[in-house]
Design an enzyme around this catalytic site. Structure first.
Site, PDB file in Angstrom:
ATOM      1  N   SER A   1       0.908  -1.282   0.230  1.00  0.00           N
ATOM      2  CA  SER A   1      -0.043  -0.008   0.090  1.00  0.00           C
ATOM      3  C   SER A   1       0.958   1.373  -0.172  1.00  0.00           C
ATOM      4  CB  SER A   1      -1.001   0.079   1.063  1.00  0.00           C
ATOM      5  OG  SER A   1      -1.847   0.970   1.361  1.00  0.00           O
TER       6      SER A   1
ATOM      7  N   HIS B   1      -7.511  -5.367  -0.336  1.00  0.00           N
ATOM      8  CA  HIS B   1      -6.277  -4.527   0.171  1.00  0.00           C
ATOM      9  C   HIS B   1      -5.371  -5.186   1.263  1.00  0.00           C
ATOM     10  CE1 HIS B   1      -3.824  -0.902  -0.974  1.00  0.00           C
ATOM     11  NE2 HIS B   1      -3.652  -0.739   0.293  1.00  0.00           N
TER      12      HIS B   1
END
Length: 532
Positions: A301, A507
């Site tokens: 990320s 994610h």
């Protein structure tokens, strides 16, 4: 034999009782509660059952001739056989039956389903009828999750608890931030068995938004990436970006001062990552006289955003890395599904940002989190308490990869903290057509800082380090189209794009998903072997 009038009263009470239950059931469909349909149904039945008990008590008082004032005590006599007995609410086709009178102490249920216990009252006052609520056992019970000590341990303590050697290092960045760097120099078999401390190739793991070094260990041995790499023989280093749990100090500023929080992921890229890379090379040189520049970088990320910005802005660091492995890479943000996109239109409204998100540390007001969580929960059908965690609100939740026993551990370490400016920087990118660009300070300040009215984009042509991009179809922050755009601009040095073979993968599943070791880490280690 029971008198006809008493039978009539008893029949009316039963009919009314059943009517209330029917109304409760039919009203469930109209209930706009936050819980599921079954929870609403049970909650309504609990409330209705309590109301029915009040009705029976009122009827009991009326038959006893009781009003608002207590009547004089009647002459002592054996217990009346006319006392109304408690009832059982019919379930299915069962008949209503009478039960034997229970002892004077009774448990009653309030509207919210709580219980109160009262003792026998004196003559002349209402004696609450003993009442059995048959819906108590229908209410779903929370699963009992055993306590995991990792919930309250620091990153090194988690490692040591599981049998690994761990180290903590403190370093200073060029702009004065004091960062904590964690290290697992060898696997669980011990450093002597691996030929000594730090004999393996160094690998640097950089966490994402609102996270810390703990993220790489929370799943435990054989599942968490840091443990897997240490057991594979790597010298594992874990970064902590400024502003998180382990990096909240500065040589001049207190974390209570606005100046401390004047940073975004751009400053993390320009100062934090270079300081950590230089530091670990210096330590290895001191320990083993090893000056080899063969560091492998694994980011998740925001950890990928930071390395892209660094290599594009300070190309000399391309020579200090052997390869980069980007999990859920975030650079371009033109197709974001995360609720963070709802903040994008306000990314230039400084007054609104200060009011609702905090001027220093990113601490959104509860009503903002609830607003964003509503959007997220509708997409994922996640549990409410999960949706109200900032990390899951912004990054998404995948029920298929959900590990209930791990949630208390995750919640013990995330969110780990960051600046409001960091989140705003991402929101600005979304607002500006998803461009991968520097922070937008407004026309006049942009002119002073950049020599132009709009912020410049990062020049990805400067990147020469081999980069592998791991992405998932259901990623709210790093969608396939944005990753493909990044891949196209890194075509000179890209190792490739690697899709996770699971369409629901999200994610945060790259870190804590049940299948992460199989569908992510296995292929990751195979690629890392090429650069060993």
């Amino acid at each position: 034999m029971e008198p006809t009038g008493r039978k009539l009263i008893r029949s009316q009470e039963r009919a009314t009782f059943l009517l209330v239950i029917i109304l409760a059931v039919t009203s469930v469909g109209q209930t706009n509660a936050e819980g599921g349909l079954f929870d609403n149904f049970i909650s309504q039945l609990m409330t209705t059952a309590a109301s029915a008990q009040n009705f029976l008590e009122d009827a009991y008082d009326q038959r006893q001739g009781r009003g608002t004032e207590p009547p004089p005590p009647p002459p002592a006599s054996p217990a009346s056989s006319n006392t109304l007995a408690p009832v059982v609410i019919p379930i299915g086709g069962m008949e209503l039956i009478e039960q034997p009178t229970t002892p004077p102490t009774a448990t009653t249920f309030a509207a919210a389903g709580t219980t109160t216990t009262s003792s026998s009252t004196t003559q002349g006052t209402r004696a609450p009828l003993p009442f059995w609520n048959p819906f108590v056992w229908l209410r779903p019970k929370e699963p009992s999750i055993p306590y995991n000590p990792d919930t309250d341990l620091s990153t090194p303590e988690i490692a040591v608890r599981h049998g690994y050697q761990a180290e903590s290092h403190t370093l200073k960045t060029a702009d004065g931030y004091l960062l904590t760097l964690h290290r697992l120099p060898c696997g669980r078999i011990g450093c002597p068995a691996q030929g000594g401390k730090g004999t393996g190739q160094p690998v640097f793991l950089q966490h994402g938004l609102l996270s810390s070094s703990a993220d790489w260990l929370l799943s435990g041995p054989d599942k968490a990436l840091a443990f897997i790499l240490a057991d594979a023989g790597y010298d594992v280093w874990l970064g902590n970006a400024r502003g998180n749990t382990y990096s909240r100090k500065h040589v001049s500023f207190s974390s209570d001062e606005t100046a401390f929080w004047d940073f975004s992921w751009h400053e993390m890229a320009m100062y934090d990552i270079p300081a950590e890379i230089d530091y670990l090379y210096n330590i290895r040189a001191q320990e083993r006289n090893d000056t080899t520049r063969n560091l492998l970088y694994v980011g998740h990320s925001m950890g990928t955003t930071m390395i892209f910005a660094l290599l594009a802005s300070r190309p000399e660091y391309n020579e200090r890395l052997e390869a980069v492995f980007a999990l859920a890479p975030v650079a371009f943000m033109g197709h974001v599904k995360s609720p963070i996109r709802l903040l994008a239109p306000f990314s230039h409204d400084i007054e609104m940002i200060l009011k609702f998100f905090g001027g220093n540390e990113f601490m959104p007001q509860n009503k903002i989190i609830r607003y964003l969580a509503k959007y997220g929960c509708e997409l994922t059908e996640a549990e409410k308490y999960i949706c109200e965690n900032t990390v899951f609100v912004l990054c998404g939740f995948d029920k298929e990869q959900y590990n209930a026993t791990l949630m208390p551990v995750i919640f013990g370490h995330t969110p780990a903290g960051t600046s409001t400016k960091t989140v705003v920087h991402y929101a600005q990118e979304i607002h500006n057509e998803g461009n991968f660009q520097l922070f937008d300070y407004g026309d006049s300040e942009n002119q002073r800082r950049y020599g132009r009215a709009t912020p410049p984009g990062y020049n990805l042509e400067n990147i020469s380090t081999p980069i592998a991009l791991f992405y998932a179809n259901n990623d709210w922050l790093a969608g396939p189209k944005d990753v493909a755009n990044l891949f196209d601009q890194l075509h000179r040095t890209s190792i490739g794009m690697f899709k996770i073979p699971n369409d629901n993968f999200n994610h945060v599943d790259f870190l804590w998903g049940n299948d992460a070791p199989e569908v992510v880490y296995k292929q990751l280690l195979m690629l890392m072997q090429r650069y060993k």
